[in-house]
Design an enzyme around this catalytic site. Structure first.
Site, PDB file in Angstrom:
ATOM      1  N   THR A 145      17.415 -26.440 -28.680  1.00  0.00           N
ATOM      2  CA  THR A 145      18.781 -26.669 -29.144  1.00  0.00           C
ATOM      3  C   THR A 145      19.827 -26.214 -28.129  1.00  0.00           C
ATOM      4  O   THR A 145      20.862 -26.870 -27.965  1.00  0.00           O
ATOM      5  CB  THR A 145      19.011 -25.952 -30.481  1.00  0.00           C
ATOM      6  OG1 THR A 145      17.970 -26.319 -31.395  1.00  0.00           O
ATOM      7  CG2 THR A 145      20.355 -26.318 -31.077  1.00  0.00           C
ATOM      8  N   LYS A 151       1.013 -25.598 -29.130  1.00  0.00           N
ATOM      9  CA  LYS A 151       1.912 -24.591 -29.695  1.00  0.00           C
ATOM     10  C   LYS A 151       1.773 -24.615 -31.210  1.00  0.00           C
ATOM     11  O   LYS A 151       1.973 -25.650 -31.853  1.00  0.00           O
ATOM     12  CB  LYS A 151       3.359 -24.856 -29.302  1.00  0.00           C
ATOM     13  CG  LYS A 151       4.287 -23.759 -29.834  1.00  0.00           C
ATOM     14  CD  LYS A 151       5.738 -24.179 -29.813  1.00  0.00           C
ATOM     15  CE  LYS A 151       6.548 -23.184 -30.646  1.00  0.00           C
ATOM     16  NZ  LYS A 151       7.924 -23.628 -30.872  1.00  0.00           N
ATOM     17  N   ALA A 201      12.836 -19.471 -29.484  1.00  0.00           N
ATOM     18  CA  ALA A 201      13.863 -19.650 -30.518  1.00  0.00           C
ATOM     19  C   ALA A 201      14.969 -18.617 -30.433  1.00  0.00           C
ATOM     20  O   ALA A 201      14.729 -17.439 -30.185  1.00  0.00           O
ATOM     21  CB  ALA A 201      13.275 -19.625 -31.927  1.00  0.00           C
ATOM     22  N   GLY A 202      16.194 -19.098 -30.642  1.00  0.00           N
ATOM     23  CA  GLY A 202      17.357 -18.230 -30.745  1.00  0.00           C
ATOM     24  C   GLY A 202      18.240 -18.160 -29.530  1.00  0.00           C
ATOM     25  O   GLY A 202      19.403 -17.759 -29.631  1.00  0.00           O
ATOM     26  N   GLY A 220      17.160 -22.531 -33.666  1.00  0.00           N
ATOM     27  CA  GLY A 220      18.388 -23.320 -33.638  1.00  0.00           C
ATOM     28  C   GLY A 220      19.658 -22.550 -33.895  1.00  0.00           C
ATOM     29  O   GLY A 220      20.740 -23.138 -33.964  1.00  0.00           O
TER      30      GLY A 220
END
Length: 332
Positions: free
Chosen positions: A285, A175, A262-263, A236
């Site tokens: 997260t 990644k 993400a998010g 995050g």
């Protein structure tokens, strides 16, 4: 003049023009989404039929379900996805940061059903070489490790990190993320594309974190990305997918897998990503900082499955006005 190929299809000789297995299936007046194909003794994942070319002498078996009524329901256990020739059942990828310890991390991975985990490349603690390591808890022989370049702000740093990762574990599926600044952790697309080109030429298979921009996604694909991973919101943040329109445009235009990275903050947002047609979702997260990470990991697993099933089912059309479920005619 195009050479005609000689094949054996369901036990009978057949001649066909060059193309993909999906092309062959369609030439037989069949729908690729409704059949299963075995090629030379190996099952070809349905999601890759359009990408696998037929070759001279291929022996194919094409089967479908008959009797007992007709249905378009897809068994999610068989609804696989493929990246760089590697096939997975779980469409949820989870990170390995922010957990209170490795034991909790391993339990969350198990609850999530994930088959891929992202791992950061960091220096070995030479002062305590016997300290516990992630590999003691999450077996890389059972779970695919996806080394990432978290914390890299230049193409050179990211490339160097992944070269070390390959040396350490032999990994080529990686990644890539090259960040622009520490406050937003948004990707620097110029550096990201440059790193993608170098890594692809060196034999890496980069899955690439990027902005939610269909043009940038296409540029990454052309540069050698094996998957594009647009952010839903800043890393995050837990804000959920902020621009569904552009994510959907990326999905519609991509020839490689698309995963929201993400998010995502909760299960409903993971379902949204899948309903947009994404091949998967990556998160860290949202699980690690939940009050009950293990339970949240299980919720995310179910949400990704539900969102995928909803996408395959095809949602109803939206309307401006009400449409009664029961007919108004014949009211008492």
């Amino acid at each position: 003049m195009t050479a005609i190929l000689s094949l054996t299809v369901n036990g009978e000789p057949r001649r066909a023009a060059p193309g993909s297995i999906a092309d062959l299936v369609r030439s037989l007046d069949l729908e690729p989404t409704k059949v299963a194909v075995e090629r030379n003794g190996e099952i070809v994942p349905r999601s890759t039929l359009a990408n696998v070319p037929i070759a001279e002498g291929d022996v194919l078996e094409i089967v479908h379900f008959v009797g007992g009524g007709q249905t378009d329901v897809t068994d999610l256990n068989e609804d696989t996805w493929t990246v760089a020739g590697r096939t997975f059942r779980s469409r949820l990828i989870v990170g390995t940061g922010k957990y209170k310890d490795f034991e909790q991390n391993a339990a969350a991975v198990e609850a999530s059903g994930a088959e891929i985990v992202t791992v950061a490349v960091r220096r070995v603690n030479v002062s305590d070489p016997k300290a516990p390591m992630l590999t003691d808890y999450i077996d890389p022989k059972k779970i695919t490790y996806l080394p990432n370049t978290a914390g890299c702000f230049t193409a050179e740093d990211a490339i160097r990190t992944l070269r070390l990762a390959r040396e350490a574990g032999g990994w080529d599926l990686v990644k890539l993320e090259v960040l622009g600044e520490a406050r937003t952790l948004y990707p620097n697309m110029i550096e990201t594309i440059r790193a993608t080109e170098v890594l692809a030429k060196e034999g890496f298979l980069p899955m690439v974190y990027c902005v939610d921009d269909p043009i940038a996604a296409k540029q990454l694909e052309d540069a050698g990305a094996v998957a594009v991973m647009p952010l839903g919101a800043p890393i995050g943040s837990g804000l959920g997918i902020q621009n569904r329109v552009t994510v959907r445009l990326i999905v519609e235009g991509a020839k490689v897998p698309v995963l929201v990275d993400a998010g995502v903050g909760t299960a409903s947002e993971a379902a949204v990503a899948m309903e947009l047609g994404c091949d998967g979702v990556l998160m860290n997260t949202a699980i690690a900082e939940a009050k009950d990470p293990i339970r949240m990991a299980r919720a995310m697993k179910l949400a990704v499955q539900a969102g995928r099933d909803a996408y395959l089912a095809g949602r109803m059309q939206t309307r401006k006005y009400a449409d009664p479920s029961s007919p108004l005619a014949g009211l008492i």
